[in-house]
Design an enzyme around this catalytic site. Structure first.
Site, PDB file in Angstrom:
ATOM      1  N   ASP A 277       7.854  11.573   8.925  1.00 35.22           N
ATOM      2  CA  ASP A 277       6.471  11.307   8.544  1.00 35.22           C
ATOM      3  C   ASP A 277       6.103   9.940   9.124  1.00 35.22           C
ATOM      4  O   ASP A 277       6.966   9.131   9.485  1.00 35.22           O
ATOM      5  CB  ASP A 277       6.303  11.348   7.023  1.00 35.22           C
ATOM      6  CG  ASP A 277       4.890  11.778   6.624  1.00 35.22           C
ATOM      7  OD1 ASP A 277       3.958  11.608   7.439  1.00 35.22           O
ATOM      8  OD2 ASP A 277       4.714  12.282   5.505  1.00 35.22           O
ATOM      9  N   GLU A 625     -10.016  12.537  -3.586  1.00 34.44           N
ATOM     10  CA  GLU A 625      -8.652  13.054  -3.756  1.00 34.44           C
ATOM     11  C   GLU A 625      -8.099  13.377  -2.380  1.00 34.44           C
ATOM     12  O   GLU A 625      -8.747  14.028  -1.573  1.00 34.44           O
ATOM     13  CB  GLU A 625      -8.603  14.288  -4.673  1.00 34.44           C
ATOM     14  CG  GLU A 625      -9.322  15.511  -4.158  1.00 34.44           C
ATOM     15  CD  GLU A 625      -8.954  16.782  -4.920  1.00 34.44           C
ATOM     16  OE1 GLU A 625      -7.974  16.787  -5.688  1.00 34.44           O
ATOM     17  OE2 GLU A 625      -9.673  17.780  -4.741  1.00 34.44           O
TER      18      GLU A 625
END
Length: 882
Positions: A277, A625
């Site tokens: 990542d 979000e």
């Protein structure tokens, strides 16, 4: 005469043979500067030759995501970073499908495959379009960091919208079909590379993901967190895995012997490559994070030694070179990692002529095509979930004369898209779609409230509030570089700054990604008030007011919004200068504002009083979000949520509207479960629409007015309160998701209503089965109502009570079937032994003699405390395992 014909025939055949021999001879005599360029050799031979030609420094340079060219080898630069979660993302024009959580709600494996095929078609077409123009930057390649198959174990996680829900089986089936469609079925070439992420125990919190260490039992690891990844590798042959930021059982996921060596390589025989990542390797040594080592070189060596091949970041280069020279790691490990990476590039056909790669023939016309639009709209329709429909309020009559559409999501384009999206050509908001569907009705629209206190709904600053000399708007100076160097290539007046440049950039009608714009002029508001003035972009921005820098932000991958708040006086002039530097394949620039002290509630009540019925469009937005955000509001915490209730501003609006006594429908648009307890008790009809893609408004309108019979099912549990949940950082599955949650849910996993009724009969299950044998199950499903529709047939298993800590029940099969009214179909399943095996405390499958329950129907069996979906039937059978 006959002899002449024979001679002519022989002459002709000899000529053909000679031509063939010459052709073969020419092919064999073709020379290549390097052996790896020869397409007749095996991939292994070509990779071996290429890697052997490289110096250590060159090898290391190819292990970063933005790999540079090696000109002496004829190796072009390549950027490994690309995204296609629900459509090709961040690369301009693309078809935008419903967000992944909405796709999960379809419970439709075939649809998932078709969507993946459409996305990979667009991906291939875009890649060749870019490469033909010598563009090889970020979001222009064929290696996609998709799908996200983490388990949505907690509704507070902001990135849960990217997943297919909370269930390992549903996630596995949707993920496998998506990956297969992305990677294609050509025996010689990959269509694109899919990447299953984030391996393996990763689902928030966002704000502490760089430092957290999550612990689970072996049982929870094997039963919940690994199955989707195992299926992705063993069934779908996914070619890439992305490791996660956090630690798991004290090892960094991108440096984990357990995950990357023991399980991934040794147990599952994964042959692809592992990518970190982004900037996850930095967490190995940076203060306040994992702090596993002290230096970048040690971090790079640890990651590669444990099995991370590609770095999204810059840690490997040059630190791996130093690590080899200091004997922290053998160069052989570098060769192994690099060979995996180069294998992918060869399998994608990147070093072969286009005519040899069938996928290169996909035309650019597939991008945003009518066929893909129709598929996106179909997916949006199937993702809609009717949560409640008291007294059959829905569908509404299309002859209604007046209708009030109220709420912050009624006409907000961004809420259609979710995160990780491309730029669509269409934005069918609910307002637009309903206006088109009811051309003769009076449609009232008011925003009603903010999405949350402190987060206003921004809109473009209109031209009549901007001034450039004697013109309305701003002066735009456009440069062919991103540093404002030299003279402007183009100077023009832009009446507003609200751009989403798609195929062509503003300067030279090319696919160039690097340019900059300086806008100057004046801001002159028409009303006094406290304003939020903002600029939204994915690239670098600086904004000055009266020569004072008010905010700046750098290049980002998701669109970022910078803003300031100030009391502005009507008619007064405020000098503006905005500097926008673009490096991105999806350039966007939006100058926005909102008046903060505006009364939104009063006009909403007034239009509601005038209308026959009211539809409220509430929920969340991808602006509050999502992934590691700076947003901190009541109930929200840097991308996650600290509370799962509907924001207070929206609850207040809902209560005021409901008190008017008008027929009221609630439409939720969001990426995660919301505790709408008050609405469940007081609003007669509730529709869950997720972030439904560019045609989402049309799908919503079709359901509301009966042109489509809703058939989606919840891929997550809707809880009543955050107090029902364990600690967010606890990854133990106790009291999490429908499989272990012991309280009464607001709406259970698998729930969804229809405008028709379905009945189940003639369930055929053997009374007993030999241990480790498959179990055949069949059931007849009848549409016993008055409308055609889809039913999602769900099969659950409940294990023998002798096993400890087993799930209450587990989904082990589902099929979506279309039934005309009165029609009956037989639906069959084949339950494999692993599906009725218990997972013991050691993470091992355990099957012994005893009894199990199989339940088949349109919902979960025996959900305590839940009174919805009374007409949905479930039949349970008990059988013995001998």
């Amino acid at each position: 005469m006959k002899l002449t014909n024979v001679l002519l025939k022989i002459k002709k055949e000899l000529l053909i043979v000679i031509v063939l021999l010459v052709s073969i001879s020419c092919g064999k005599s073709k020379t290549y500067q390097f052996k790896f360029q020869n397409p007749t050799l095996s991939t292994e031979e070509r990779v071996s030759d290429l890697v052997s030609q490289m110096t250590l420094k060159e090898k290391v340079s190819q292990m970063r995501y933005d790999a540079p060219a090696i000109e002496r080898l004829g190796l072009p630069e390549y950027n490994w970073w690309n995204e296609c979660l629900h459509g090709v993302a961040r690369a301009g024009e693309a078809t935008v499908f419903p967000q992944a959580i909405g796709m999960g709600a379809t419970f439709n494996e075939d649809l998932m495959f078709n969507v993946g095929t459409a996305i990979s078609d667009e991906a291939r077409a875009k890649y060749h379009h870019f490469s033909n123009n010598n563009k090889r930057g970020i979001y222009q390649g064929l290696t996609f960091w998709t799908p996200n198959i983490n388990i949505f174990r907690d509704p507070r996680w902001g990135r849960g919208q990217e997943t297919y829900g909370e269930d390992p089986y549903l996630t596995s089936r949707m993920g496998v079909n998506f990956i297969k469609a992305l990677q294609g079925d050509d025996p010689n070439y990959l269509k694109v590379v899919a990447t299953a992420k984030h391996f393996a125990v990763h689902s928030g919190p966002e704000k502490s993901r760089h430092e957290d260490n999550y612990l689970t039992s072996d049982k929870d690891l094997r039963e919940t967190y690994l199955p989707a990844f195992e299926s992705a590798i063993k069934e779908a042959k996914v070619h890439s895995i992305m490791c996660a930021y956090n630690r798991y059982n004290d090892e960094a996921c991108c440096g984990s012997n357990l995950l990357l060596q023991n399980i991934l390589r040794n147990e599952w025989n994964f042959e692809g490559y592992v990518v970190s990542d982004c900037w996850a390797i930095n967490d190995f040594w940076e203060p306040g994070k994992h702090e596993l080592v002290k230096t970048p070189s040690e971090a790079a060596a640890l990651a590669v030694d444990r099995g991370t091949d590609l770095n999204c970041g810059s840690v490997f280069d040059p630190n791996l070179t130093e690590a080899v020279l200091k004997e922290m790691i053998d160069e052989e490990k570098i060769d192994i990692a690099l060979s995996r990476l180069m294998t992918a590039r060869f399998k994608l056909g990147m070093f072969d002529e286009d005519e040899n790669v069938e996928y290169s023939k996909i035309p650019y016309s597939v991008v945003a095509s009518k066929k893909h639009y129709a598929l996106s709209e179909k997916a949006a329709r199937e993702s809609m979930i009717l949560l409640k429909n008291e007294n059959d309020l829905l569908p509404l009559n299309k002859n209604i004369t007046s209708l009030a559409l109220i709420g912050p999501n009624t006409n907000f384009e961004q809420v259609l898209l979710g995160n990780y999206h491309g730029t669509p050509n269409n934005y069918y908001t609910p307002l637009k779609a309903i206006q088109e569907k009811l051309p003769n009705a009076t449609i009232y629209y008011e925003q009603g409230c903010e999405i949350a206190e402190g987060w206003p709904l921004l809109s473009p600053i209109p031209s009549n509030s901007l001034k450039n000399g004697g013109l309305k708007g701003l002066k735009g100076e456009y440069f062919t570089n991103k540093e404002f160097k030299g003279e402007a290539e183009l100077i023009r007046n832009d009446t507003d700054v609200d751009f989403s440049w798609l195929n062509k950039k503003p300067l030279d009608n090319s696919v160039s990604d690097e340019f900059s714009v300086r806008w100057t002029g004046e801001l002159i508001p028409k009303e006094n008030g406290n304003y939020r003035v903002a600029f939204k972009a994915r690239s670098g921005v600086k904004m000055y007011v009266n020569d004072s820098l008010r905010f700046e932000f750098s290049n980002d991958h998701e669109a970022k919004t910078g803003y300031f708040e100030e009391q502005l006086i009507a008619g007064e002039s405020y000098k503006l200068k905005i500097e926008y530097s673009n490096y991105h394949t999806d350039p966007q620039a939006h100058l926005l504002w909102a008046k903060l002290d505006k009364d939104l509630l009063k006009p909403a009540i007034e239009v509601a009083k005038k209308a026959e019925a009211v539809i409220l469009f509430l929920g969340l937005t991808p602006e509050i979000e999502g992934e590691e955000m700076s947003v901190v509001l009541e109930g929200f915490d840097k991308g996650d949520r600290s509370d799962i209730k509907l924001p207070a501003s929206q609850v207040k609006l809902m209560k005021e509207i409901q008190a008017l006594g008008k027929p009221t429908i609630l439409v939720l648009m969001n990426g995660s479960a919301i505790a709408v307890n008050w609405a469940d008790k007081n609003i007669p009809a509730i529709l869950e629409a997720w972030y439904p893609g560019e045609f989402g408004g049309k799908a919503i309108a079709d359901v509301l007015f009966g042109d489509y019979n809703p058939s989606g099912r919840l891929p997550v549990t809707f809880y009543k309160s955050v107090n029902d949940l364990p600690d967010f950082k606890s990854y133990a599955m106790k009291n999490r998701t429908y499989r272990y949650f012991k309280n009464a849910p607001l709406y259970p996993f698998g729930h969804g209503l229809s405008y028709t009724n379905f009945t189940y009969s003639n369930v055929i299950v053997p009374e007993s089965v030999t241990i480790h044998k498959n179990i055949p199950v069949s059931v007849e499903v009848t549409n016993s109502g008055d409308l055609d529709g889809d039913e999602v047939v769900q099969l659950y298993v409940t294990l023998d009570k002798k096993y400890k800590n087993t799930p209450i029940r587990s989904l082990i099969g589902f099929k979506r079937v279309h039934l005309k009214k009165g029609e009956t179909k037989t639906v069959s399943f084949l339950v494999e032994p692993k599906q009725y095996a218990a997972i013991n405390e050691y993470g091992e499958q355990d099957i012994t003699s005893g009894s199990i329950k199989l339940s088949v129907g349109g919902k979960q069996p025996n959900v305590e405390g839940f009174t919805g979906a009374k007409s949905t039937q479930v039949i349970t059978k008990v059988l013995t395992i001998n």
